[in-house]
Design a protein around this motif. Sequence first.
Motif, short mmCIF file in Angstrom:
data_model
loop_
_atom_site.label_atom_id
_atom_site.label_comp_id
_atom_site.label_asym_id
_atom_site.label_seq_id
_atom_site.Cartn_x
_atom_site.Cartn_y
_atom_site.Cartn_z
N LEU A 169 0.84 -1.20 0.00
CA LEU A 169 0.00 0.00 0.00
C LEU A 169 0.88 1.25 0.00
O LEU A 169 0.64 2.19 -0.74
N HIS B 49 0.91 11.75 2.63
CA HIS B 49 -0.29 11.33 1.91
C HIS B 49 -0.68 9.92 2.34
O HIS B 49 -1.85 9.63 2.59
N PRO C 1 -7.21 6.12 7.90
CA PRO C 1 -8.56 5.54 7.77
C PRO C 1 -8.61 4.05 8.08
O PRO C 1 -9.68 3.51 8.34
N GLU D 110 3.99 1.38 -0.91
CA GLU D 110 4.75 1.45 -2.16
C GLU D 110 3.88 1.95 -3.30
O GLU D 110 4.32 2.69 -4.17
N SER D 111 2.62 1.51 -3.26
CA SER D 111 1.71 1.93 -4.30
C SER D 111 1.50 3.45 -4.24
O SER D 111 1.48 4.12 -5.28
N VAL D 112 1.39 3.97 -3.02
CA VAL D 112 1.25 5.42 -2.89
C VAL D 112 2.50 6.11 -3.43
O VAL D 112 2.41 7.10 -4.15
N ALA D 113 3.65 5.54 -3.11
CA ALA D 113 4.90 6.13 -3.59
C ALA D 113 4.93 6.15 -5.12
O ALA D 113 5.33 7.13 -5.74
N MET D 114 4.48 5.06 -5.73
CA MET D 114 4.50 5.00 -7.20
C MET D 114 3.44 5.92 -7.80
O MET D 114 3.60 6.41 -8.91
N ASP D 115 2.37 6.13 -7.06
CA ASP D 115 1.32 7.03 -7.55
C ASP D 115 1.69 8.49 -7.33
O ASP D 115 0.89 9.37 -7.61
N GLY D 116 2.86 8.71 -6.79
CA GLY D 116 3.32 10.08 -6.65
C GLY D 116 2.98 10.71 -5.32
O GLY D 116 3.07 11.92 -5.17
N TYR E 210 -4.19 9.57 4.01
CA TYR E 210 -5.25 9.01 3.16
C TYR E 210 -5.41 7.50 3.31
O TYR E 210 -6.47 6.96 3.09
N ILE E 211 -4.33 6.82 3.64
CA ILE E 211 -4.40 5.36 3.63
C ILE E 211 -4.33 4.80 5.04
O ILE E 211 -5.21 4.08 5.48
#
Lengths: 333, 367
Positions: free
Chosen positions: A226, A239, A247, A228-234, A243-244
């Motif tokens: 999760l 954030h 919550p 890493e995905s945020v990191a790849m999504d910029g 956001y993740i």
Amino acid sequence: MGKASTKNTLLIVVLSAYCLLTLVPFYILAVRAFTPTIQSTELHLWIPERRDLSMNSRIGDLSTIYNVDARAFRNAMEIKGYLNPQLKLSQIAEQYGIEPDRIRDYLEPYVQYNGIYTIVNNGFVRSLIATIVVTGASVLVGALLGIMTGSALAGFRRRWHMFVYNSYLLNMIIPPMMVILPQYIIITRYLGLENSLMSLILLHIKGGALSTMVFTSYIATVPRELKESVAMDGGKHYHYFLYILLPLMGTPFAVFASITMPWFWNDLLHALVLLRPDNYTLPAFVASIGGTFTTNFEAIFSGVLLSLAPILVVYLVFQKLFIRSAMAGAVKG
Amino acid sequence: MSQVTLSNAVKRYGAVEVLHGIDLEIAANKLTVLLGPSGCGKSTLLRMIAGLEDISDGDLRIGDRLVNDVDPSRRGCAMVFQNYALYPHQTVFKNMAFPLKMKGTPKSEIELKVRETAKVLELEPLLDRLPRDLSGGQRQRVAMGRAMIRNPEVFLFDEPLSNLDAELRVKMRLEIARLQKELGATMIFVTHDQVEAMTLADQVVIMNGGHVQQVGAPLDIYNHPANRFVAGFIGSPSMNFLPFESVRNAENAAVVRLEGGLEIALDRVVPDTARTLGVRPEHVSVGGRNLTIPEDQFTTLGAEHLGDRAYHYVRLPFGDITILQAEGQALPQTGALSLGLNADRVHFFDADGLALGQASDQTTGTT
Ligand SMILES: Nc1ncnc2c1ncn2[C@@H]1O[C@H](COP(=O)(O)OP(=O)(O)OP(=O)(O)O)[C@@H](O)[C@H]1O
Ligand SMILES: [Mg+2]
């Protein structure tokens, strides 16, 4: 079939018995809140019949047992000077030439029922607000700190992570009584937080062993993909946090809150030590309401009952959240 | 557009080196599959390309840009994770919108793009659902959508199909192939499932133990494995390997003496340095005349019946051998077993396991 249903019945019986057992203290407490102090040496399973005000009772006993303020009584009855506490009501009526009914009318409310009456009239609401502030702030700030620590430590990828974690947990084994004096000195003398609700909040969130434990172990189960995905999504780290991660903290927050909230809510010791009566939180307030030389058990138990009501509601709400999110996470995928 | 080039890329975790100097060119606008056994470093390589792992040594270029130290989000890569990494508390719409939101795209444009992408992936009716209310295949498509929405130059997939059941896996495989054609993007796909690799890939990269073993088109690799590892890894059941002691070459023929004394007669020359003969089960036939095994030297171990064909397992003095037969054809119950080998399809490997005597239509690595 017979075997299974017997087993089920047995299970239900045992569980219900256990359930009842845990609820008994609440019941007794509720009954106690309506039991006159004069009868409080007995165990009542139902609210006992109230005795009428007897004109043979002594005014001193009344003020001891029912929190009758002797001075207010004197003023109301326009009695000047000293009033002998040994005097019976009938004697007072006679001696000071007061209508017995006037005395009866004045004192009746105290005898009738005075638990909640006494509590509410002596500053319950103010203490309730103080308690809500302290508990709310302690739980929220404590959780936030726990989440931050947890997200930093989760996975224990460095050796010092484990060290930090363990040192936090060590905090748990310090008996709070033992450090109360140095704590008091630090808080009042060096932090200038005398008689401040802030001091209680600080004490509640210090160390944060439990929040660290709960949140660290839960955050460790959040897949690192999760992040890493945020990191790849910029996204930046904040954030991810905002956001993740935040919550997703419903379940551990429910766990943390339902464990610590009663602690914070019912913290008598620190409140008594660090606050003055004008700032008392509920437990300290209830303890003080009994009076210094007297003990009005009816008022005390009413106070306990009243102070439990809000926390009970909140507690049940969190339990629900807890169960719901536990179920949601239980299904794989 | 954007090929990915690794030169001498090394990955170390502390003192442990898990990738040993990878030199690899991943073709632009093609689907490249990284294939290898578990633990060989496929994920590590992919994550290095993504920027989720540092590169300990060597260079990584995407397009012409050296990206060793470039932030993951600025490499133009999008990744689909094995567990999809969907944000669990956000709806499908929000999941797909997230990358755009991070970029600061205006709301109206986000709306437009998400709907557009959802349409391509047939996700429109699901936009308001939470990931936990989706099936595996739908989650997979959402993950794809979240990757696609940024128009990345390079798609990275880490075993994206391994959580799906067999049927869905085939379907999603086709879907990915279709998307690749449609988007014309560079895709790198990690898997340890060779069927996936063979069916999807334009180019397969076989890895083992942190080394690249061979790079090539799927069929090239199947037909011309560069070494014994690749030969054994590709194809199921695995290629038969027959170690031998010596070779007598004659004009256009050779006799190979196996360990244990049996001899194989072949209508071709065998390289002198060869030590092992390899032949796939489908290139062995019963009733041929290349190898005759006396009755007392073999035992049948059983057969796997796949409906139209069956694999028969036979134990020989020097090891086991697998033979492919059409269904209904059994091995002889009595007497000697004579086998034929398809001479053109026989592979030879030297003592180091390198393939010998084949044309130079392949890229070779080292073991
Ligand atoms: N953080 C780490 N520290 C040390 N070694 C690691 C670390 N991460 C991975 N490795 C090692 O690197 C090697 C390659 O791991 P990698 O995850 O890339 O394998 P893989 O090819 O993706 O395997 P799989 O098919 O099982 O996913 C493994 O031997 C693994 O033990
Ligand atoms: Mg992997």
